[in-house]
Enzyme design. Structure first.
Site, PDB file in Angstrom:
ATOM      1  CB  ALA A 123      -0.893  -0.008   1.233  1.00  0.00           C
ATOM      2  N   PRO A 124       0.449   2.311  -0.740  1.00  0.00           N
ATOM      3  CG  PRO A 124       0.417   4.525  -1.537  1.00  0.00           C
ATOM      4  CD  PRO A 124       1.232   3.561  -0.715  1.00  0.00           C
ATOM      5  N   GLY A 125       0.232   1.283  -3.345  1.00  0.00           N
ATOM      6  CA  GLY A 125       0.119   0.580  -4.615  1.00  0.00           C
ATOM      7  C   GLY A 125       0.902   1.145  -5.788  1.00  0.00           C
TER       8      GLY A 125
ATOM      9  CE  LYS B  77       8.897   1.204  -4.683  1.00  0.00           C
ATOM     10  NZ  LYS B  77       8.250   2.096  -3.679  1.00  0.00           N
TER      11      LYS B  77
ATOM     12  CG  ASP C 283       8.564  -0.283  -1.071  1.00  0.00           C
ATOM     13  OD1 ASP C 283       9.606   0.189  -0.586  1.00  0.00           O
ATOM     14  OD2 ASP C 283       7.669   0.425  -1.582  1.00  0.00           O
TER      15      ASP C 283
ATOM     16  CB  CYS D 254      12.029   5.513   0.724  1.00  0.00           C
ATOM     17  SG  CYS D 254      10.826   5.552   2.055  1.00  0.00           S
TER      18      CYS D 254
HETATM   19  C1  LIG Z   1       7.162   1.831   2.007  1.00  0.00           C
HETATM   20  S1  LIG Z   1       5.490   1.502   2.304  1.00  0.00           S
HETATM   21  C2  LIG Z   1       5.026   0.628   0.856  1.00  0.00           C
HETATM   22  C3  LIG Z   1       4.840   1.495  -0.369  1.00  0.00           C
HETATM   23  C4  LIG Z   1       4.293   0.720  -1.557  1.00  0.00           C
HETATM   24  N1  LIG Z   1       5.129  -0.411  -1.866  1.00  0.00           N
HETATM   25  C5  LIG Z   1       4.143   1.578  -2.783  1.00  0.00           C
HETATM   26  O1  LIG Z   1       5.002   1.537  -3.667  1.00  0.00           O
HETATM   27  O2  LIG Z   1       3.136   2.297  -2.872  1.00  0.00           O
HETATM   28  C6  LIG Z   1       5.586   0.236   3.488  1.00  0.00           C
HETATM   29  C7  LIG Z   1       4.267  -0.460   3.787  1.00  0.00           C
HETATM   30  O3  LIG Z   1       4.530  -1.547   4.671  1.00  0.00           O
HETATM   31  C8  LIG Z   1       3.355  -1.790   5.402  1.00  0.00           C
HETATM   32  N2  LIG Z   1       3.731  -2.700   6.502  1.00  0.00           N
HETATM   33  C9  LIG Z   1       4.393  -2.397   7.643  1.00  0.00           C
HETATM   34  N3  LIG Z   1       4.615  -3.497   8.372  1.00  0.00           N
HETATM   35  C10 LIG Z   1       4.078  -4.536   7.674  1.00  0.00           C
HETATM   36  C11 LIG Z   1       3.976  -5.941   7.906  1.00  0.00           C
HETATM   37  N4  LIG Z   1       4.492  -6.491   9.006  1.00  0.00           N
HETATM   38  N5  LIG Z   1       3.361  -6.699   6.980  1.00  0.00           N
HETATM   39  C12 LIG Z   1       2.836  -6.139   5.862  1.00  0.00           C
HETATM   40  N6  LIG Z   1       2.895  -4.813   5.595  1.00  0.00           N
HETATM   41  C13 LIG Z   1       3.511  -4.031   6.488  1.00  0.00           C
HETATM   42  C14 LIG Z   1       2.890  -0.408   5.775  1.00  0.00           C
HETATM   43  O4  LIG Z   1       1.524  -0.417   6.112  1.00  0.00           O
HETATM   44  C15 LIG Z   1       3.192   0.368   4.489  1.00  0.00           C
HETATM   45  O5  LIG Z   1       2.051   0.447   3.693  1.00  0.00           O
END
Ligand SMILES: C[S@@+](CC[C@H](N)C(=O)[O-])C[C@H]1O[C@@H](n2cnc3c(N)ncnc32)[C@H](O)[C@@H]1O
Length: 297
Positions: free
Chosen positions: A111-113, A115, A176, A225
């Site tokens: 999230a938010p999607g 990638k 990510d 990031c």
């Molecule tokens: C860097 S953001 C992802 C951005 C996304 N990949 C994008 O490109 O839009 C990291 C995400 O990891 C999620 N997150 C944190 N801990 C997590 C876990 N244990 N399992 C799954 N998701 C997790 C967070 O809710 C957040 O949405």
């Protein structure tokens, strides 16, 4: 105790003055073309009608740079799913993962999607992408973006990815990871050390789970990031030292620095040079760390 600042990284960032300047912003406004909804030619025509500055980006034909004050998220073309507003540096990791058409892909923290929808475009809406996240408010944005962009090959799931129960299922995995997001800072103050340490433990557990979920021979891309080596090279070094996995060289078309072999008293090993660090001054965009791993057969 006062908070550490970006000067923590002075020794490891060449062009440190340019780096500090880029942190202050403003950053480029960039969008990524969504081929599921419109041709590139038609999108370019519409962009040229709507925005004064529209620059094609030489390293990636799907990306366009707009003017610094443009708000492409407010346009009806955005609502129609013609593009996704995404930082240039964030567009690199899905290209490194490079999933083949018809493959089975896991985006562990999706999230938010940004990638996920890019992976869907790369795969031409074929195969299956499991787009997972654990935060419900962010899952809403993920579902909305997947639907807006017409990504028919995406299934959204809600799990703490550390505890997904499966084994050797995926051809490609994107991790990510949640991180201290130092690459998005506009100020020089860093997050407190305890946050870095706690995220570092989560990142390590997530990457170990990615290894279990990957088929033998599968590709895993680990990215963040943030600049903190404790969340980057240290995490990758730990899996290289404990599992049957190797790190592969990247052939990036964007300016970047190699991963670090060491930081302070910590030694990560020379293989970590194969990872990449993109700093804000490289693309006038956020910071990113990317490592490409291959699970042994
Ligand atoms: C860097 S953001 C992802 C951005 C996304 N990949 C994008 O490109 O839009 C990291 C995400 O990891 C999620 N997150 C944190 N801990 C997590 C876990 N244990 N399992 C799954 N998701 C997790 C967070 O809710 C957040 O949405």
């Amino acid at each position: 105790m006062g908070r550490e600042t970006l000067f923590r990284y002075k020794e490891i960032i060449p062009d440190f003055d340019a780096f500090l300047q880029a942190i202050k912003g403003p950053r480029n406004v960039t969008i990524r073309w969504n081929p599921h909804k419109i041709t590139r030619e038609r999108l370019l025509e519409l962009l040229n009608e709507s925005f004064e500055v529209v620059e094609e980006i030489s390293w990636y034909e799907s990306a366009f740079r707009l003017g610094p004050n443009d708000r492409p998220g407010k346009s009806l073309y955005h609502a129609l799913g013609y593009y996704y507003v995404q930082e240039e540096s964030a567009m690199v990791a899905p290209l490194v993962l490079e999933p083949k058409k018809n493959s089975i892909v896991l985006d562990m923290c999706a999230a938010p999607g940004g990638k996920t929808t890019q992976l869907s475009a790369i795969m031409e809406n074929s195969g299956t992408i499991i787009a997972n996240d654990k935060a419900i408010p962010r899952l809403k944005s993920l579902v909305s973006n997947v639907s807006r962009l017409g990504c028919l090959n995406v299934i959204v799931t809600w799990n703490d990815a550390r505890f997904i129960e499966a084994k050797e299922l995926f051809d490609y995995i994107l991790l990510d990871a949640p991180c201290t997001a130092e690459g998005n800072l506009t100020d020089i103050k860093l997050m407190p050390t305890h946050m870095r340490e706690s995220l570092s433990r989560i990142q390590k557990a997530l990457l170990a789970k990615a290894y279990d979920l990957a088929k033998p021979g599968a590709t895993i891309v680990y990215c963040t990031c943030t600049f903190a080596p404790e969340e980057n090279e240290q995490i990758v070094a730990s899996i290289l030292n404990s599992k049957n996995v190797r790190i592969e060289s990247l052939h990036l078309k964007v300016p970047h620095e190699p991963g670090l072999e060491s930081f302070g008293s910590q030694c990560y090993g020379s293989e970590l040079k194969k990872a990449a660090r993109i700093y804000p001054h490289h693309l006038n965009s956020g910071g990113a760390f990317i490592a490409k791993l291959r699970k042994g057969s």
